[in-house]
Design a protein around this motif. Structure first.
Motif, PDB file in Angstrom:
ATOM      1  N   ASN A  64       0.827  -1.207   0.000  1.00 59.48           N
ATOM      2  CA  ASN A  64       0.000   0.000   0.000  1.00 59.48           C
ATOM      3  C   ASN A  64       0.865   1.262   0.000  1.00 59.48           C
ATOM      4  O   ASN A  64       0.555   2.254  -0.672  1.00 59.48           O
ATOM      5  N   PHE A  65       1.962   1.225   0.749  1.00 63.27           N
ATOM      6  CA  PHE A  65       2.893   2.360   0.752  1.00 63.27           C
ATOM      7  C   PHE A  65       3.447   2.596  -0.647  1.00 63.27           C
ATOM      8  O   PHE A  65       3.486   3.727  -1.145  1.00 63.27           O
ATOM      9  N   LEU A  66       3.900   1.520  -1.301  1.00 67.79           N
ATOM     10  CA  LEU A  66       4.445   1.654  -2.651  1.00 67.79           C
ATOM     11  C   LEU A  66       3.390   2.163  -3.623  1.00 67.79           C
ATOM     12  O   LEU A  66       3.674   2.983  -4.512  1.00 67.79           O
ATOM     13  N   LEU A  67       2.164   1.708  -3.445  1.00 68.88           N
ATOM     14  CA  LEU A  67       1.077   2.114  -4.328  1.00 68.88           C
ATOM     15  C   LEU A  67       0.765   3.598  -4.171  1.00 68.88           C
ATOM     16  O   LEU A  67       0.483   4.298  -5.148  1.00 68.88           O
ATOM     17  N   GLN A  68       0.837   4.095  -2.949  1.00 72.59           N
ATOM     18  CA  GLN A  68       0.430   5.473  -2.656  1.00 72.59           C
ATOM     19  C   GLN A  68       1.540   6.498  -2.809  1.00 72.59           C
ATOM     20  O   GLN A  68       1.266   7.698  -2.966  1.00 72.59           O
ATOM     21  N   LEU A  80      11.028  -3.463  -5.986  1.00 75.12           N
ATOM     22  CA  LEU A  80      10.566  -3.231  -4.610  1.00 75.12           C
ATOM     23  C   LEU A  80       9.311  -4.054  -4.320  1.00 75.12           C
ATOM     24  O   LEU A  80       9.156  -4.611  -3.233  1.00 75.12           O
ATOM     25  N   TRP A  81       8.410  -4.129  -5.291  1.00 76.39           N
ATOM     26  CA  TRP A  81       7.203  -4.946  -5.134  1.00 76.39           C
ATOM     27  C   TRP A  81       7.565  -6.429  -5.036  1.00 76.39           C
ATOM     28  O   TRP A  81       7.087  -7.136  -4.145  1.00 76.39           O
ATOM     29  N   VAL A  82       8.424  -6.877  -5.945  1.00 73.35           N
ATOM     30  CA  VAL A  82       8.819  -8.291  -5.933  1.00 73.35           C
ATOM     31  C   VAL A  82       9.581  -8.613  -4.657  1.00 73.35           C
ATOM     32  O   VAL A  82       9.387  -9.678  -4.056  1.00 73.35           O
ATOM     33  N   ASP A  83      10.462  -7.692  -4.231  1.00 79.30           N
ATOM     34  CA  ASP A  83      11.185  -7.875  -2.965  1.00 79.30           C
ATOM     35  C   ASP A  83      10.216  -8.176  -1.828  1.00 79.30           C
ATOM     36  O   ASP A  83      10.436  -9.087  -1.019  1.00 79.30           O
ATOM     37  N   ALA A  84       9.154  -7.374  -1.750  1.00 78.91           N
ATOM     38  CA  ALA A  84       8.195  -7.511  -0.648  1.00 78.91           C
ATOM     39  C   ALA A  84       7.537  -8.893  -0.666  1.00 78.91           C
ATOM     40  O   ALA A  84       7.437  -9.563   0.372  1.00 78.91           O
ATOM     41  N   PHE A  85       7.088  -9.329  -1.836  1.00 76.58           N
ATOM     42  CA  PHE A  85       6.450 -10.651  -1.949  1.00 76.58           C
ATOM     43  C   PHE A  85       7.429 -11.760  -1.571  1.00 76.58           C
ATOM     44  O   PHE A  85       7.101 -12.659  -0.777  1.00 76.58           O
ATOM     45  N   GLY A 243      -6.334   7.433  -1.806  1.00 78.32           N
ATOM     46  CA  GLY A 243      -6.541   6.361  -0.856  1.00 78.32           C
ATOM     47  C   GLY A 243      -6.404   4.992  -1.468  1.00 78.32           C
ATOM     48  O   GLY A 243      -7.143   4.061  -1.128  1.00 78.32           O
ATOM     49  N   ALA A 244      -5.446   4.819  -2.386  1.00 81.94           N
ATOM     50  CA  ALA A 244      -5.283   3.548  -3.083  1.00 81.94           C
ATOM     51  C   ALA A 244      -4.818   2.455  -2.124  1.00 81.94           C
ATOM     52  O   ALA A 244      -3.941   2.676  -1.288  1.00 81.94           O
ATOM     53  N   THR A 245      -5.412   1.288  -2.241  1.00 76.98           N
ATOM     54  CA  THR A 245      -4.987   0.106  -1.481  1.00 76.98           C
ATOM     55  C   THR A 245      -5.015  -1.109  -2.394  1.00 76.98           C
ATOM     56  O   THR A 245      -5.790  -1.161  -3.352  1.00 76.98           O
ATOM     57  N   VAL A 246      -4.160  -2.078  -2.092  1.00 74.65           N
ATOM     58  CA  VAL A 246      -4.139  -3.303  -2.890  1.00 74.65           C
ATOM     59  C   VAL A 246      -5.308  -4.198  -2.477  1.00 74.65           C
ATOM     60  O   VAL A 246      -5.791  -4.129  -1.334  1.00 74.65           O
TER      61      VAL A 246
END
Length: 279
Positions: A64-68, A80-85, A243-246
């Motif tokens: 959500n942080f990366l998205l926003q 960064l997204w792949v790292d998180a997963f 207010g974007a969220t995954v």
């Protein structure tokens, strides 16, 4: 003149294309078709603890942080997204086994084609994940490159290796299939594995890949998921796009598949898998 004809053509992984796969005698065997969603398996994975605070709720927060707060386009952001997963999946408790992740691991030149001109491929692999018994996993963490890590893995009879490649959103993910397949081929060949599983992702979309090597470790067939698995998003206000969220359900399914595939990284598709093979 003869020396020049027999000199190796050295390429980086990103140069791999379908022509290279053809010269390696690697063909597409078909597609991986998603089965009906196993909601119970997804629930168990979602609720599974992770070491060092790497819980599912923390993963939601990171995404959500990366998205926003970031501009979604570059390969660096995709990482960064792949790292998180992959950090979430790697940290999940697995009893007597542990996953060890390498990031940007160097692979020395590997000869993939002998005739009519020798072709060698080398470079950095974005992610490799070893499945190891807990009592020997620490040996891999001290390795400085892929050959050394694989040597340690084979010496201690580790269970397998999963490969993932991160790309930006400028092109369709499918364009990069030859690259991830060639990386998987090199890893499987060095591990002495008949099967290897991997993934290609820009963080929000995931393509899963299975590669089967021929019995002589020369050539093989691969299957890829027929459509990318996507992380959708929602907004508090559609007009303002704020207010974007995954979508947490999308995240849960991708984590569940990755958790399963990293622990079965050297296996063929089975009846209880997330996919079925379609020719």
């Amino acid at each position: 003149m003869e020396d020049r004809l027999h000199a190796a053509n050295s390429m980086g992984f990103s140069s791999a294309d379908h022509a290279l796969l053809q010269s390696m005698d690697i063909t597409q065997g078909g597609h991986l078709a998603y089965k009906r969603l196993d909601t119970e398996k997804v629930r168990r994975v979602r609720e599974q603890d992770g070491d060092n605070g790497m819980s599912q709720s923390n993963l939601y927060g990171t995404l959500n942080f990366l998205l926003q707060h970031t501009i979604a386009s570059s390969e660096a952001l995709s990482r960064l997204w792949v790292d998180a997963f992959l950090c979430r999946v790697t940290a999940m408790a697995r009893g007597t086994t542990r996953l060890i992740m390498g990031v940007e691991v160097f692979s020395e030149p590997e000869t993939l084609v002998e005739q009519p001109r020798r072709v060698q491929l080398s470079g950095l692999l974005d992610y490799v994940i070893f499945l190891a018994d807990e009592d020997v996993a620490g040996m891999v963490t001290t390795s400085s490159n892929l050959p050394e890590a694989i040597q340690q893995a084979k010496r201690r009879q580790m269970h397998g290796l999963f490969v993932a490649e991160a790309k930006g959103q400028e092109q369709p993910l499918s364009v990069h299939i030859p690259q991830v397949v060639s990386e998987m081929f090199i890893c499987a060949k060095r591990m002495g594995s008949r099967y290897i599983r991997g993934a290609l992702s820009n963080g929000r979309e995931w393509i899963f890949v299975l590669l089967e090597l021929n019995s002589d470790q020369k050539g093989g067939k691969y299957w890829r998921s027929d459509v990318p698995r996507k992380v959708k998003e929602s907004y508090e206000s559609d007009e303002l796009a704020v207010g974007a969220t995954v979508n947490e359900s999308d995240v849960d399914v991708i984590v569940a598949i990755l958790a399963d595939w990293t622990t079965r990284c050297a296996e063929n598709i089975t009846d209880d898998d997330w996919f079925r093979l379609v020719s």
